[in-house]
Design a protein around this motif. Structure first.
Motif, short mmCIF file in Angstrom:
data_model
loop_
_atom_site.label_atom_id
_atom_site.label_comp_id
_atom_site.label_asym_id
_atom_site.label_seq_id
_atom_site.Cartn_x
_atom_site.Cartn_y
_atom_site.Cartn_z
N GLY A 1 3.19 -4.83 -6.22
CA GLY A 1 2.26 -5.91 -5.91
C GLY A 1 1.76 -5.86 -4.48
O GLY A 1 0.58 -6.11 -4.20
N THR A 2 2.66 -5.49 -3.56
CA THR A 2 2.28 -5.38 -2.16
C THR A 2 1.25 -4.27 -1.96
O THR A 2 0.30 -4.42 -1.18
CB THR A 2 3.52 -5.10 -1.30
N ALA A 3 1.43 -3.15 -2.65
CA ALA A 3 0.46 -2.05 -2.55
C ALA A 3 -0.92 -2.50 -2.99
O ALA A 3 -1.94 -2.16 -2.37
CB ALA A 3 0.93 -0.87 -3.39
N LEU A 4 -1.00 -3.28 -4.06
CA LEU A 4 -2.29 -3.81 -4.51
C LEU A 4 -2.90 -4.75 -3.48
O LEU A 4 -4.12 -4.76 -3.27
CB LEU A 4 -2.11 -4.53 -5.86
N VAL A 5 -2.05 -5.55 -2.84
CA VAL A 5 -2.53 -6.43 -1.77
C VAL A 5 -3.16 -5.60 -0.65
O VAL A 5 -4.23 -5.95 -0.11
CB VAL A 5 -1.38 -7.30 -1.23
N PHE A 6 -2.52 -4.48 -0.29
CA PHE A 6 -3.06 -3.61 0.75
C PHE A 6 -4.42 -3.05 0.36
O PHE A 6 -5.34 -2.97 1.18
CB PHE A 6 -2.10 -2.47 1.06
N VAL A 7 -4.56 -2.61 -0.90
CA VAL A 7 -5.82 -2.06 -1.35
C VAL A 7 -6.93 -3.10 -1.27
O VAL A 7 -8.01 -2.85 -0.71
CB VAL A 7 -5.69 -1.52 -2.80
N VAL A 8 -6.67 -4.27 -1.84
CA VAL A 8 -7.67 -5.34 -1.83
C VAL A 8 -7.98 -5.76 -0.39
O VAL A 8 -9.15 -5.95 -0.01
CB VAL A 8 -7.18 -6.54 -2.65
N GLY A 9 -6.94 -5.90 0.43
CA GLY A 9 -7.14 -6.35 1.80
C GLY A 9 -7.94 -5.36 2.63
O GLY A 9 -8.85 -5.76 3.38
N ALA A 10 -7.64 -4.05 2.51
CA ALA A 10 -8.38 -3.05 3.28
C ALA A 10 -9.85 -3.00 2.87
O ALA A 10 -10.74 -2.92 3.71
CB ALA A 10 -7.73 -1.68 3.10
N CYS A 11 -10.10 -3.07 1.55
CA CYS A 11 -11.50 -3.09 1.07
C CYS A 11 -12.21 -4.34 1.59
O CYS A 11 -13.36 -4.28 2.03
CB CYS A 11 -11.53 -3.06 -0.46
N GLY A 12 -11.53 -5.48 1.52
CA GLY A 12 -12.13 -6.72 1.98
C GLY A 12 -12.44 -6.71 3.46
O GLY A 12 -13.50 -7.19 3.89
N LEU B 1 -4.45 -11.76 4.44
CA LEU B 1 -3.92 -11.16 3.22
C LEU B 1 -3.13 -9.89 3.52
O LEU B 1 -2.02 -9.70 3.01
CB LEU B 1 -5.08 -10.86 2.25
N VAL B 2 -3.70 -9.02 4.35
CA VAL B 2 -2.99 -7.80 4.74
C VAL B 2 -1.73 -8.14 5.52
O VAL B 2 -0.68 -7.49 5.34
CB VAL B 2 -3.91 -6.88 5.57
N GLY B 3 -1.79 -9.17 6.36
CA GLY B 3 -0.60 -9.59 7.10
C GLY B 3 0.52 -10.03 6.18
O GLY B 3 1.70 -9.73 6.42
N ILE B 4 0.17 -10.73 5.11
CA ILE B 4 1.18 -11.12 4.11
C ILE B 4 1.79 -9.87 3.48
O ILE B 4 3.01 -9.79 3.27
CB ILE B 4 0.55 -12.03 3.05
N GLY B 5 0.94 -8.89 3.19
CA GLY B 5 1.45 -7.64 2.63
C GLY B 5 2.39 -6.92 3.57
O GLY B 5 3.44 -6.41 3.15
N ILE B 6 2.04 -6.88 4.85
CA ILE B 6 2.90 -6.22 5.83
C ILE B 6 4.25 -6.93 5.93
O ILE B 6 5.31 -6.30 5.98
CB ILE B 6 2.20 -6.17 7.20
N GLY B 7 4.21 -8.27 5.96
CA GLY B 7 5.46 -9.02 6.02
C GLY B 7 6.33 -8.76 4.81
O GLY B 7 7.56 -8.62 4.92
N THR B 8 5.71 -8.67 3.63
CA THR B 8 6.47 -8.39 2.41
C THR B 8 7.03 -6.98 2.43
O THR B 8 8.21 -6.76 2.08
CB THR B 8 5.55 -8.57 1.18
N GLU B 9 6.22 -6.02 2.84
CA GLU B 9 6.68 -4.62 2.86
C GLU B 9 7.84 -4.43 3.82
O GLU B 9 8.82 -3.75 3.51
CB GLU B 9 5.51 -3.71 3.24
N THR B 10 7.74 -5.03 5.01
CA THR B 10 8.81 -4.85 5.99
C THR B 10 10.08 -5.59 5.60
O THR B 10 11.15 -5.32 6.15
CB THR B 10 8.36 -5.32 7.39
#
Length: 386
Positions: A19-30, A46-55
């Motif tokens: 799910g985090t990977a999908l957040v990164f894809v959507v966030g980078a495109c956005g 959105l990308v920040g949320i993904g980074i927090g989740t990944e770390t």
């Protein structure tokens, strides 16, 4: 990030990372296509949320899959690729800034930088289909047969895998789990250690260097091109020093690296403070001191903090505990990023780096008095020792 660990306890480490990977894809495109500042801020969040989740979840997952003898090295891979990502961003930004006009960079350059983030995001998503679920999470869900299959892949012999499975089942049977247990006296020291190491990783000055390096170097007399080149050098040192840390972490131990790193960082930051006290700071000396500081940070807190967070807590509370510690980590990141310019305006560059030196000294005392050595011990052994 606050709920990331708990969510991974419920649905699994692998599903949360997908799910985090999908957040990164959507966030980078956005970010790349944002039609207005408001949308750019939204996708950055959105990308920040993904980074927090990944770390939070990635180091935790690696620790639960890796054999004890190489766990530190494997968890460190997460930080290694973080540093490689930093280096790529520094280098791409420097190239774009150099080959294009300032007007074009302001209008379009930043979009290309964000768009390039889609490539690692897609790779992350696709490669996750090749990895198994955490065996410790599988045991918690009553799927011991699947857990044994995973353990057989990462242990030297089937017998070793069965012994590890028995140890996991035994410890999980003794635990009651949840935030209440994490706050109980039995785990209070672990919580203090995990949160403390995470916080010190961020408030010992590293993000003042990462976020404001060009301004710091320009203050010392570097031109714009020299400041950008020096920033790329920081990225190179960060990658090389992280590789050194990976080589040492399972040999000399986590605690030893933290002690050496915090000692060196205390001295080097004090040296940076002294350089800035001069009416005309020595730019070459400043660069050497900053690169040395970045190197010792990467060898110690930069890598070790994620390892400590991922392995010091019992399995049943590891997800919740990782969320709490990672929240402290990013909270420290926010404080430094927001208040570094305020500190420089209020007490000057010299006073600010002396302050960071003092925080490193506190980190040294904290490590010497509270942080245990976890090298070579199984997660279940650490849980029993809690």
């Amino acid at each position: 990030m606050v709920i990331a660990g708990r969510l991974s306890d419920v649905v699994g480490r692998k599903k949360v990372m997908l799910g985090t990977a999908l957040v990164f894809v959507v966030g980078a495109c956005g970010e790349a296509l944002a039609p207005s500042p408001g949308w750019l801020v939204f996708f950055r969040i959105l990308v920040g949320i993904g980074i927090g989740t990944e770390t939070t979840v990635a180091p935790l997952y690696i620790a639960e899959v890796a054999p004890a003898a190489v766990r530190g090295r494997l968890v460190s891979f997460n930080q290694l690729f973080n540093t490689i990502g930093n280096l790529v961003v520094f280098a791409v930004s420097a190239v774009i800034a150099h080959v294009n006009s300032e007007a074009w960079n302001i209008d379009q350059g930043w979009r290309w930088i964000f768009a390039l983030g889609v490539i690692p995001a897609v790779a992350f998503f696709l490669l996750l289909f090749l990895v198994p679920e955490s065996p410790r999470w599988l045991v918690r869900k009553g799927r011991s047969d699947e857990a044994l299959t995973v353990l057989k892949h990462v242990n030297a012999t089937p017998e070793a895998a069965r012994r590890e499975l028995t140890a996991i089942e035994g410890v999980l049977g003794q635990e009651h789990g949840g935030l209440r247990e994490l706050l109980a006296p039995a785990l209070r020291r672990m919580l203090v250690v995990g949160v403390g190491v995470a916080l010190f990783q961020q408030i010992t000055g590293i993000n003042a260097i990462f976020y404001y390096a060009p301004e710091v170097f320009r203050t010392a007399g570097f031109g714009s091109d020299g400041a950008m080149t020096s920033t790329v050098l920081i990225g190179v040192v960060l990658v090389v020093a992280t590789l050194v840390s990976m080589r040492l972490i399972d040999r000399v131990g986590r605690r030893a690296l933290l002690l050496v790193g915090s000692t060196a960082m205390t001295v080097l930051l004090a040296g940076i403070g002294l350089v800035f006290r001069a009416s005309h700071p020595n730019a070459a000396l400043l660069l050497v001191l900053i690169l040395a500081y970045v190197g010792f940070f990467a060898v110690s807190f930069g890598t070790v903090a994620y390892v400590i967070i991922s392995e010091i807590f019992p399995t049943r509370v590891r997800g919740v505990a990782a969320s709490v510690a990672t929240f402290a980590l990013w909270g420290g990141n926010y404080l430094v990023s927001q208040f570094f310019p305020v500190l420089v305006d209020g007490i000057g560059s010299s006073g600010t780096f002396f302050l960071f030196s003092g925080i490193c000294l506190i980190a040294l005392v904290f490590t010497a008095t509270l942080v245990p050595e976890t090298r070579g011990r199984s997660l279940e052994d650490l849980a029993q020792a809690g």
